[in-house]
Design an enzyme around this catalytic site. Sequence first.
Site, short mmCIF file in Angstrom:
data_model
loop_
_atom_site.label_atom_id
_atom_site.label_comp_id
_atom_site.label_asym_id
_atom_site.label_seq_id
_atom_site.Cartn_x
_atom_site.Cartn_y
_atom_site.Cartn_z
N ASN A 1 0.79 -1.22 0.00
CA ASN A 1 0.00 0.00 0.00
C ASN A 1 0.83 1.28 0.00
OD1 ASN A 1 -2.91 -0.92 0.39
ND2 ASN A 1 -1.98 -1.89 2.17
N GLU B 1 -4.28 -8.75 9.52
CA GLU B 1 -3.94 -7.64 8.62
C GLU B 1 -2.75 -8.06 7.76
OE1 GLU B 1 -3.54 -4.79 6.33
OE2 GLU B 1 -5.18 -4.53 7.76
N ASP C 1 -2.94 -13.09 5.06
CA ASP C 1 -4.14 -12.92 4.26
C ASP C 1 -5.34 -13.47 5.03
OD1 ASP C 1 -5.54 -12.68 1.43
OD2 ASP C 1 -5.97 -14.69 2.16
N GLY C 2 -6.47 -12.77 4.96
CA GLY C 2 -7.64 -13.17 5.76
C GLY C 2 -8.12 -14.56 5.47
N ASP D 1 -13.62 -6.72 6.74
CA ASP D 1 -13.39 -5.32 6.39
C ASP D 1 -12.16 -5.23 5.49
OD1 ASP D 1 -13.73 -2.61 6.28
OD2 ASP D 1 -12.82 -2.20 8.22
#
Length: 534
Positions: A252, A333, A358-359, A376
């Site tokens: 990011n 996260e 990773d979720g 989310d």
Amino acid sequence: MSKKENIPKILMNKWYLYLTEFFSGMSVMAVELGASRLLAPYFSSSQIVWTIIIGTIMIAMALGNIYGGKSADKNPNPDKLYGRILVAGVWVAAIPFIGKFAILGISALLVVTVNTNFLVWAAFITCMVVFVYPLFLLGTVTPSLVKYTVDSLDDSGKTVGTLGAFNTIGSIIGTFVPTFISIPTVGTAVTFLIFSTILLILGIVYFISSKRCKSKTVISAVLFVICCFLSPSLNFAFWEKDLAYEGESVYNYLQVKENERRTSLSTNVLFGVQSVYMKSGGLTGMYYDYAMAAPLMADTDDTTDILILGMGTGTYAKQCIEYFDGITVEGVEIDEKITKLAYEYFELPEKVKVTTYDGRAFLNVCDKRYDVIMVDAYQDITIPFQMSSKEFFSLVREHLNENGVMVVNMNMRSESDDGINSWLADTIASQFSEVYTVDVGNTTNRELFASNDPRFIKRFKEKSEILEKSDLYTIMSKVNDGLDEYKAGDRIFTDDKAPVELLGMSVIDDLIEDELSYYKQRFRENGIKGLIDG
């Protein structure tokens, strides 16, 4: 090959030619990855943007191949090739500076000229303006080098194969170094400068050794030095003043803003806020407040176990701990740098466990069950397809206790019956018998609550009626008034087919159109002056 007398001594043993192929291949891939990071804070890092980047770069390389081959046949003078490499090196060094102005300038122009597919057009034109020319120049390298390296047809296959191998190995290195080393460590701007340095060294060493074109090397060096000062000095959101933090991670672009009331995290300069910390405590006025209905919906005794997939800086975790007793929260996260920012700027309690993963991968290896799972992980148009499919929501269901509740933040509310939220809701309804949604006031967010317990909404109404804290009671009353039972359709995302980017782009396009309608009207009435006076 003909005209051997034009070949400088440095090229006679071919190794410098192979190194040129190696480093040019490396630089092409580094510029491609740098392009994605330059565009992502403005246009997202979705598959659509990646497609535009790859497509335009392939166009540039193809045109460069054609031109390079014709040029080498017509005038096999390596001065031409290494001159192009110098120009490409200077251009790449300037990209972090001129690229950001180009993005804003092109976006401003499209505001008043384009009605649909704004992001697609903006990203495509930006790529054409900023990246096509230097990559066209680098595309001329391979056919030119073939001209200089092939001595006869007897060894042409071996020579061309060796050139291809050097190019491929360089491309591999140019893929991994920016992603895992240079961009997370020193940022996108310096990454462009590193690889432009490599290109300039190739050209300057050639011209110095051949004792030619001293003016080209001097001019290139001067321009490069200027770019070294300008490019790193310009932030992605260069119009913002007094940012508490701006940086990049593997995943990011990260921007932290701070004032007396709150601290916020953004991962995109155009599309709002991802996490908020209210310094005096209390509610945020965002979707986190509505999502706090989930613990009231779950059937629990003394403790409520909550899992957050897409932890961010822990806004939801902190609010649940503040407003409810007996709460245990852990989060997942994928971006470790966001977690570090959470502890540094957002006062995330140390007792809140955060797993860097990773979720979906986390659910695959986790045996624990939870009372509430919050999903989310959707950021603007960047919606991970693997966390939007029926297979994913099946995993979530399996990790909930018998009367547990899942809450999903769907951040791009659409009025279309065939929009991305309808697809997501249908997919969720294929795994949960009870699905309700509520629109978050004054935002584009929509919260979805799902359970296989038919009493979970009744339980929420009963618990919310006896809340002691007035601000929580007020927001829960809004949730109660806005809850709608979802009537499921048959639009199902699967691991095999989940066109989340195209559906998300459609919603983003509508949102941008709504936001820009005011400026288009002013332009129609008063021209450029109307936009400036704004």
